[in-house]
Design a protein around this motif. Structure first.
Motif, PDB file in Angstrom:
ATOM      1  N   UNK A 127      11.760  -0.800  22.377  1.00 16.20           N
ATOM      2  CA  UNK A 127      11.106  -2.063  22.755  1.00 16.20           C
ATOM      3  C   UNK A 127       9.618  -1.833  22.978  1.00 16.20           C
ATOM      4  N   UNK A 128       8.812  -2.777  22.505  1.00 22.25           N
ATOM      5  CA  UNK A 128       7.371  -2.694  22.705  1.00 22.25           C
ATOM      6  C   UNK A 128       6.950  -3.281  24.035  1.00 22.25           C
ATOM      7  N   UNK A 129       5.668  -3.158  24.329  1.00 23.70           N
ATOM      8  CA  UNK A 129       5.039  -3.699  25.545  1.00 23.70           C
ATOM      9  C   UNK A 129       5.705  -3.169  26.816  1.00 23.70           C
ATOM     10  N   UNK A 130       6.110  -1.883  26.807  1.00 24.74           N
ATOM     11  CA  UNK A 130       6.840  -1.338  27.955  1.00 24.74           C
ATOM     12  C   UNK A 130       6.073  -1.532  29.252  1.00 24.74           C
ATOM     13  N   UNK A 131       4.800  -1.166  29.290  1.00 20.11           N
ATOM     14  CA  UNK A 131       4.039  -1.222  30.537  1.00 20.11           C
ATOM     15  C   UNK A 131       3.912  -2.665  31.029  1.00 20.11           C
ATOM     16  N   UNK A 132       3.785  -3.612  30.091  1.00 16.06           N
ATOM     17  CA  UNK A 132       3.678  -5.019  30.479  1.00 16.06           C
ATOM     18  C   UNK A 132       5.023  -5.546  30.979  1.00 16.06           C
ATOM     19  N   UNK A 133       6.110  -5.105  30.362  1.00 20.00           N
ATOM     20  CA  UNK A 133       7.440  -5.512  30.820  1.00 20.00           C
ATOM     21  C   UNK A 133       7.727  -4.975  32.223  1.00 20.00           C
ATOM     22  N   UNK A 134       7.317  -3.730  32.465  1.00 20.47           N
ATOM     23  CA  UNK A 134       7.527  -3.140  33.788  1.00 20.47           C
ATOM     24  C   UNK A 134       6.716  -3.880  34.849  1.00 20.47           C
ATOM     25  N   UNK A 135       5.519  -4.284  34.475  1.00 19.66           N
ATOM     26  CA  UNK A 135       4.699  -5.079  35.392  1.00 19.66           C
ATOM     27  C   UNK A 135       5.376  -6.408  35.690  1.00 19.66           C
ATOM     28  N   UNK A 136       5.883  -7.066  34.660  1.00 17.24           N
ATOM     29  CA  UNK A 136       6.533  -8.361  34.848  1.00 17.24           C
ATOM     30  C   UNK A 136       7.780  -8.238  35.718  1.00 17.24           C
TER      31      UNK A 136
END
Length: 653
Positions: A559-568
């Protein structure tokens, strides 16, 4: 948000120059309905026109074109400098005085005090502007780092009538008596190839888009006007610096840092003297922006989403679930086909040159919805490019690696096998097995993606694979003449910087697809509704941070955008985000076979195509008949031709 236009070299034969400036500016009334102004230096034939959408300092002190305190500089400016208050404080300490509280006045003072380049480097914002320097007899055109705001320019006319035109939109340039128009067939080839026209091309010969992060200066000399274009900020330099100074913290550190950066950015971008809201699609990017915006607000923020009656394209329930959890003042519009179709005749005017991303329609609709209650709206664009969020960023490298194990003959046979079933057939198959698939394999409209894989199986290199992934019309393009260009070859230095195939793709997406498609789409749709949009994820500090992150902090477990998903995850439960990525789509394929069929048939008639003289009539008609009969979904190919044909009808060339 505003709009500007102007010229160099005014001829008395054109009548009153101020009336001409007002006429040029009048074409930009949607960009600036709150006021207008004109300025002329008759000695040098320099004219500036401005239309104002009042956002900060609503008084007359923010009126433009604006002169600097010394009278040396005059500016016509479009945008927002988010850190203008900090810059103003520093300038005040240096003894500079101010008449009002606009960021335009601060920008002028910064240029006069620090010089153009240093002022630009210290400005955090989105902007495009024209600046006349009376002392140096120099006109400067400037565009922001990522290309959120547009600038068009070019020489028109011959001999003594040769005139330099510039402005926020092409329609203002077309008002000048020396306008020549015409169609650049190579630009048209790129429209068919990518569904947008890449900078610096425009649809017109000799008219250009200023590239993001660039400065163009024209200086008066004894021999005429000299031109100098230079880059004042580039993603290439950012990437080079990032490779020397990579992020060295832990995964938790990365999420903490992004959280801090995004909070600071959204805090700055929430400054306005008018009502402010945010677009919410229900995806990771927009949900992250809304979540942080709500966390720092002392009242429910106004969020806006649209949905469609067709459940295959409707994401409004996802957005509503996020809004309910965060407690926003949520506004939703479930649009009908008639709502969407009513926009079709207006698209050539709104987008000013042919533009064929079908998500232009929902973007216009959500902008219209937001404008009913706010004047400024934040948007979640940019996350896919910065944090490797597109499907191709994850599976293209793996696919290329696996393809190397199979001979070309085997790959071609597999491609034939894949295409033996129609996209709708594949959709039915995946619907049946959906409960048994892992979430990373659940995508909307899988049939179209499977058929694209069949094309990709024939590619042998990263460059070939990327080129095929971003193409709408593969060869042969149905033009009588005109050549598209290879995006990788046009940005070879940036492409070569990537440490991996994925990083090369994300960087190239960031300098092509992002400014020329995504940001163009958002700017024109919002400005058509006199709405200012701001894009927090494209703050240059976040762009630079994203460049420093290692790839495993962007892509994790497929899955992409891992750091953004973790933030969300810190703001929204993961189960609310556990749905397939869709994008901002509309059922355009169905509409072309239904309520839009008569409109499309007229534009694609043999007579009209032959009269235009641009297209291979047989090839276009074959694709149209395949789509209209239901044999093959050709919606994206057809949309690029239709948008050009519609634009051609609405413009006298």
């Amino acid at each position: 948000m505003c709009g500007f236009s102007g010229f160099l070299n005014f001829s008395p034969n054109w009548g009153d120059p101020l009336i001409l400036l007002k006429k040029m500016g009048g074409q930009l009334v949607n960009r600036g309905p709150d006021g207008s102004g004109e300025w002329l230096d008759a000695d040098f034939g320099v004219g500036l026109s401005h239309r104002r959408l009042s956002i900060i300092d609503l008084s007359e002190q923010g009126h433009q074109p604006m002169l600097s305190a010394s009278g040396r500089f005059v500016i016509a400016y479009n945008g927002e400098i988010y850190n203008y208050q900090a810059l103003k404080k520093e300038l005040l300490q240096a003894g500079i005085s101010f008449r009002g509280d606009s960021d335009t006045e601060v920008l002028l003072a910064a240029i006069e005090s620090w010089g153009m380049k240093q002022a630009l480097q210290r400005c955090n914002g989105m902007f495009a502007f024209s600046l006349w320097d009376k002392k140096e007899q120099t006109l400067s055109l400037v565009r922001d780092r990522m290309g959120e705001k547009p600038v068009y320019y070019g020489w028109q006319g011959e001999g003594a009538k040769r005139t330099f035109l510039f402005g926020s939109e092409l329609k203002s340039l077309r008002q000048h008596p020396v306008w020549q128009g015409g169609v650049d067939r190579d630009a048209l080839a790129n429209l068919l190839r990518y569904n947008y026209i890449p900078a610096p091309q425009t649809i017109h010969p000799n008219i250009h888009k200023l590239r993001p992060g660039y400065l163009l200066q024209l200086k008066k000399t004894t021999k005429g006007w000299s031109e100098k274009e230079e880059c004042w900020w580039s993603l290439q330099e950012v990437a080079q610096q990032a490779s020397k100074n990579p992020f060295m913290g832990s995964r938790t550190d990365a999420v903490d840092q992004l959280d801090k950066l995004l909070k600071n950015t959204i805090q700055e971008q929430s400054i306005a003297d008018v009502p402010l809201g945010v677009f919410l699609s229900g995806g990771v990017d927009s949900s992250s922006v809304v979540a942080i915006m709500q966390s720092i607000s002392n009242h429910p923020v106004k969020s806006f989403t649209i949905g469609f009656e067709d459940s295959a394209y409707d994401e409004s329930s996802d957005a509503r679930a996020v809004a309910n959890h965060l407690g926003t003042d949520h506004n939703q519009w479930i649009v009908t086909a008639d709502d969407a179709l009513s926009l079709i005749p207006k698209l050539p005017s709104y987008y000013d040159e042919p533009f064929a991303d079908v998500s232009q329609i929902p973007t216009l609709l959500v902008s219209a919805l937001a404008k009913k209650k706010v004047t400024v709206a934040l948007s979640g664009d940019g996350g896919d490019e910065l944090f490797a969020g597109y499907n191709r960023h994850q599976w293209a490298p793996a696919m290329l690696q696996k393809m190397q194990y199979f001979p070309n003959a085997v790959r071609k046979a597999l491609a034939v096998l894949i295409k033996s079933a129609s996209p709708s057939g594949w959709d039915g198959f995946f619907k049946a097995i959906d409960p048994f698939l892992p979430k990373q394999l659940r995508v909307r409209h899988p049939g179209e993606k499977i058929h694209k894989i069949a094309l990709l199986l024939k590619q042998n290199s990263e460059e070939e694979l990327y080129a095929m992934l971003v193409r709408i019309w593969p060869d042969p393009i149905p033009l009588l003449n005109g050549n598209s260009y290879n995006l990788v070859q046009k940005h070879q230095d940036l492409w070569n910087l990537g440490d991996s195939f994925t990083e090369r793709m994300t960087r190239l997406d960031s300098v092509t697809y992002l400014p020329d498609d995504i940001l163009t789409k958002v700017d024109r749709a919002a400005m058509a509704n006199s709405l200012e949009t701001r894009v927090p994820l494209l703050d240059h500090r976040i762009v630079e941070f994203a460049a420093q992150l290692p790839l495993h902090m962007k892509i994790h477990q497929g899955s992409g955008k891992w750091v953004l998903r973790e933030l969300l995850d810190r703001y929204v439960p993961r189960n609310l985000m556990d749905h397939p990525k869709s994008g901002f789509g509309v059922p355009i394929g169905q509409w072309l076979k239904g309520p839009l069929r008569e409109w499309a048939e007229e534009l694609l008639s043999e007579q009209k195509l032959e009269d235009g003289g641009y297209f291979d009539v047989k090839q276009v008609r074959k694709v149209w008949e395949q789509h209209a009969s239901g044999k093959k979904n050709q919606q994206y190919k057809l949309w690029s031709v239709l948008m050009f044909q519609a634009w051609l009808e609405s413009n006298e060339l």
